[in-house]
Motif scaffolding. Structure first.
Motif, PDB file in Angstrom:
ATOM      1  N   CYS A 222       7.122 -10.767  -9.946  1.00 31.66           N
ATOM      2  CA  CYS A 222       7.934 -10.742 -11.152  1.00 31.66           C
ATOM      3  C   CYS A 222       9.347 -11.243 -10.857  1.00 31.66           C
ATOM      4  N   LEU A 223       9.919 -10.788  -9.740  1.00 32.38           N
ATOM      5  CA  LEU A 223      11.256 -11.247  -9.363  1.00 32.38           C
ATOM      6  C   LEU A 223      11.282 -12.762  -9.196  1.00 32.38           C
ATOM      7  N   LYS A 224      10.296 -13.291  -8.497  1.00 34.45           N
ATOM      8  CA  LYS A 224      10.251 -14.735  -8.273  1.00 34.45           C
ATOM      9  C   LYS A 224      10.113 -15.500  -9.574  1.00 34.45           C
ATOM     10  N   SER A 225       9.251 -15.028 -10.462  1.00 33.62           N
ATOM     11  CA  SER A 225       9.021 -15.748 -11.718  1.00 33.62           C
ATOM     12  C   SER A 225      10.192 -15.622 -12.697  1.00 33.62           C
ATOM     13  N   SER A 226      11.011 -14.593 -12.546  1.00 33.29           N
ATOM     14  CA  SER A 226      12.141 -14.389 -13.459  1.00 33.29           C
ATOM     15  C   SER A 226      13.457 -14.905 -12.882  1.00 33.29           C
ATOM     16  N   GLY A 227      13.379 -15.618 -11.778  1.00 37.20           N
ATOM     17  CA  GLY A 227      14.607 -16.118 -11.158  1.00 37.20           C
ATOM     18  C   GLY A 227      15.429 -15.005 -10.534  1.00 37.20           C
TER      19      GLY A 227
ATOM     20  N   GLU B 141      16.456  -6.936 -13.826  1.00 38.81           N
ATOM     21  CA  GLU B 141      16.328  -6.149 -15.049  1.00 38.81           C
ATOM     22  C   GLU B 141      15.044  -6.489 -15.809  1.00 38.81           C
ATOM     23  N   LYS B 142      14.513  -7.701 -15.620  1.00 37.35           N
ATOM     24  CA  LYS B 142      13.271  -8.080 -16.285  1.00 37.35           C
ATOM     25  C   LYS B 142      12.055  -7.453 -15.614  1.00 37.35           C
TER      26      LYS B 142
ATOM     27  N   THR C 226      15.335  -4.136 -22.771  1.00 41.21           N
ATOM     28  CA  THR C 226      15.919  -5.415 -22.400  1.00 41.21           C
ATOM     29  C   THR C 226      17.237  -5.275 -21.664  1.00 41.21           C
ATOM     30  N   SER C 227      17.878  -4.127 -21.750  1.00 38.49           N
ATOM     31  CA  SER C 227      19.198  -3.991 -21.146  1.00 38.49           C
ATOM     32  C   SER C 227      19.140  -3.657 -19.672  1.00 38.49           C
ATOM     33  N   GLY C 228      18.015  -3.200 -19.177  1.00 41.36           N
ATOM     34  CA  GLY C 228      17.904  -2.884 -17.762  1.00 41.36           C
ATOM     35  C   GLY C 228      18.757  -1.709 -17.341  1.00 41.36           C
ATOM     36  N   GLY C 229      18.928  -0.708 -18.224  1.00 40.00           N
ATOM     37  CA  GLY C 229      19.669   0.482 -17.835  1.00 40.00           C
ATOM     38  C   GLY C 229      21.116   0.473 -18.278  1.00 40.00           C
ATOM     39  N   CYS C 230      21.561  -0.589 -18.942  1.00 44.10           N
ATOM     40  CA  CYS C 230      22.955  -0.681 -19.359  1.00 44.10           C
ATOM     41  C   CYS C 230      23.305   0.325 -20.435  1.00 44.10           C
TER      42      CYS C 230
END
Length: 105
Positions: free
Chosen positions: A41-46, A50-51, A92-96
């Motif tokens: 997931c990290l690789k595919s999301s750049g 948070e994604k 979508t905010s990733g904890g913000c």
């Protein structure tokens, strides 16, 4: 010669493990699937973490279930408590959300 040993340390002192930050390695590869999903997931999301938070949570839950790390409330690790379903802002905010609430109070 020094009485402290070859590298200058005190030979009689016993090391004390840290409370957090170090935990057993997954020698039996019990959580490899969750780890690989997260890395993919990290690789595919750049590398926008948070994604991939849902997979990070899944990996930590796997480690806790298998006693590879201390069981801890996920809210203490930066994840919001489940409220049935996540709001669109929360997902979508990733904890913000937590950060904004603490700034406004």
């Amino acid at each position: 010669m020094s009485a402290g040993g070859a590298f200058g340390g005190n030979r009689g002192a016993r090391p004390v493990p840290p409370e957090k930050g170090v935990f057993p390695l997954d020698h039996l590869h019990e959580c490899d699937l969750a780890k690989k999903e997260y890395i993919a997931c990290l690789k595919s999301s750049g590398y926008q973490s948070e994604k991939c938070r849902h997979l990070s949570k899944k990996y930590l839950e796997c480690r806790m279930e298998r006693n590879l790390m201390a069981k801890q409330d996920l809210s203490e690790l930066g994840f919001l408590k489940d409220r049935g379903t996540a709001t669109s802002e929360e997902s979508t905010s990733g904890g913000c959300v937590l950060i904004r609430e603490s700034i406004n109070t």
